[in-house]
Scaffold this motif. Structure first.
Motif, PDB file in Angstrom:
ATOM      1  N   ARG A  78       0.865  -1.268  -0.038  1.00 53.07           N
ATOM      2  CA  ARG A  78       0.109   0.102  -0.012  1.00 53.07           C
ATOM      3  C   ARG A  78       0.785   1.155   0.119  1.00 53.07           C
ATOM      4  O   ARG A  78       0.567   2.241  -0.466  1.00 53.07           O
ATOM      5  CB  ARG A  78      -0.902  -0.123   1.187  1.00 53.07           C
ATOM      6  N   LEU A 108      -6.424  -2.995  -2.593  1.00 56.59           N
ATOM      7  CA  LEU A 108      -5.344  -2.371  -1.787  1.00 56.59           C
ATOM      8  C   LEU A 108      -6.171  -1.223  -0.952  1.00 56.59           C
ATOM      9  O   LEU A 108      -5.740  -0.553  -0.156  1.00 56.59           O
ATOM     10  CB  LEU A 108      -4.177  -1.618  -2.181  1.00 56.59           C
ATOM     11  N   THR A 109      -7.398  -0.898  -1.414  1.00 58.69           N
ATOM     12  CA  THR A 109      -8.236   0.093  -0.543  1.00 58.69           C
ATOM     13  C   THR A 109      -9.808  -0.305  -0.273  1.00 58.69           C
ATOM     14  O   THR A 109      -9.998  -1.494  -0.936  1.00 58.69           O
ATOM     15  CB  THR A 109      -8.326   1.562  -1.430  1.00 58.69           C
ATOM     16  N   ILE A 157      -3.310   4.985  -5.357  1.00 55.68           N
ATOM     17  CA  ILE A 157      -3.487   4.501  -4.033  1.00 55.68           C
ATOM     18  C   ILE A 157      -2.616   5.537  -2.903  1.00 55.68           C
ATOM     19  O   ILE A 157      -2.400   5.329  -1.742  1.00 55.68           O
ATOM     20  CB  ILE A 157      -3.083   2.896  -3.489  1.00 55.68           C
TER      21      ILE A 157
END
Length: 243
Positions: A78, A108-109, A157
């Motif tokens: 991340r 990743l979110t 991200i």
């Protein structure tokens, strides 16, 4: 933030890197400079955790990076992203631009689909690409456009560190300057760290505040960007730069 400790790498029984000791502080912009084949890209892949070193260890926020420690690896993915020279090879040719950029957002979110779509459009605008490119396939874009798509994917991200491996070498001079200036502005605005792999000493000094010169897999020099190199081999590289 990240430290390489006594790290080496071996390919086909031959050492190509190390031992290397390198510390990267949060928000620091560091250029890895050297001729082709000297170990810069190998070092970049090790920094990204894409390869296992022959020896040594990679430290991330005080912890040893271990693929078996999934929470640490997830945080690392991340926070640390990479962009590579071979943009066509870094994307799935069957995926459209929107899916390419949204993939790390999905994994990743916690953004929902509509939020991910909005983020994709915002990132296309951020890297100065028209939003209508979201529906296109990679082969329908120019090399410079596809490189910016890869950059948008990595930055979507909002990582703390971006590793760029020769991302401007395949672009013409105008695009190199434009992409470099945009990247520098983004780093300053987001306080994002940068590792910029290049053989172009002028570009390295333009974007970074620290130069790390590598030859035969060993760090020869580690100086501030405004300072001259001190190692004879690094000074020879510096002298070869055209005015």
């Amino acid at each position: 933030m990240i430290a390489l400790e006594e790290m080496t790498q071996v390919y086909a029984g031959q050492r190509v890197l190390g031992p290397v000791n390198l510390v990267l502080e949060a928000g620091e912009r560091v250029a890895l400079v050297g001729a082709s084949g000297e170990g810069k890209s190998t070092l970049a892949r090790l920094l990204l955790g894409l390869e296992r070193p022959a020896s040594g260890r990679l430290m991330f926020d005080g912890s040893v990076l271990d693929r078996r420690a999934r929470p640490v690896m997830r945080t690392f993915r991340r926070q640390v992203q990479g962009v590579f020279q071979d943009a066509p090879g870094a994307v799935n040719p069957r995926h459209r631009v929107e899916r390419i950029i949204s993939e790390p957002l999905e994994h990743l979110t916690s953004l929902d689909r509509s939020a991910r779509q909005a983020r994709v459009m915002a990132m296309l605008a951020a890297v100065q690409l028209p939003t209508e490119l979201a529906s296109r396939l990679p082969h329908q874009l120019s090399g410079g456009q596809l490189q910016r798509v890869c950059l948008a994917r990595a930055l979507a991200i909002e990582p703390a560190l971006l590793v760029c491996d020769e991302v401007t070498s395949g672009l013409d001079t105008i695009l190199q300057v434009a992409l470099g200036d945009w990247l520098l502005a983004h780093c300053r605005q987001q306080r994002m760290g940068l590792v910029f792999v290049t053989h172009d000493l002028r570009l390295a000094r333009r974007l970074c505040d620290r130069l790390v010169v590598i030859e035969r897999g060993v760090i020869l020099d580690d100086v501030r960007a405004h300072q001259s190199c001190t190692h004879p081999a690094a000074m020879a590289l510096e002298a070869a730069v055209l005015t």
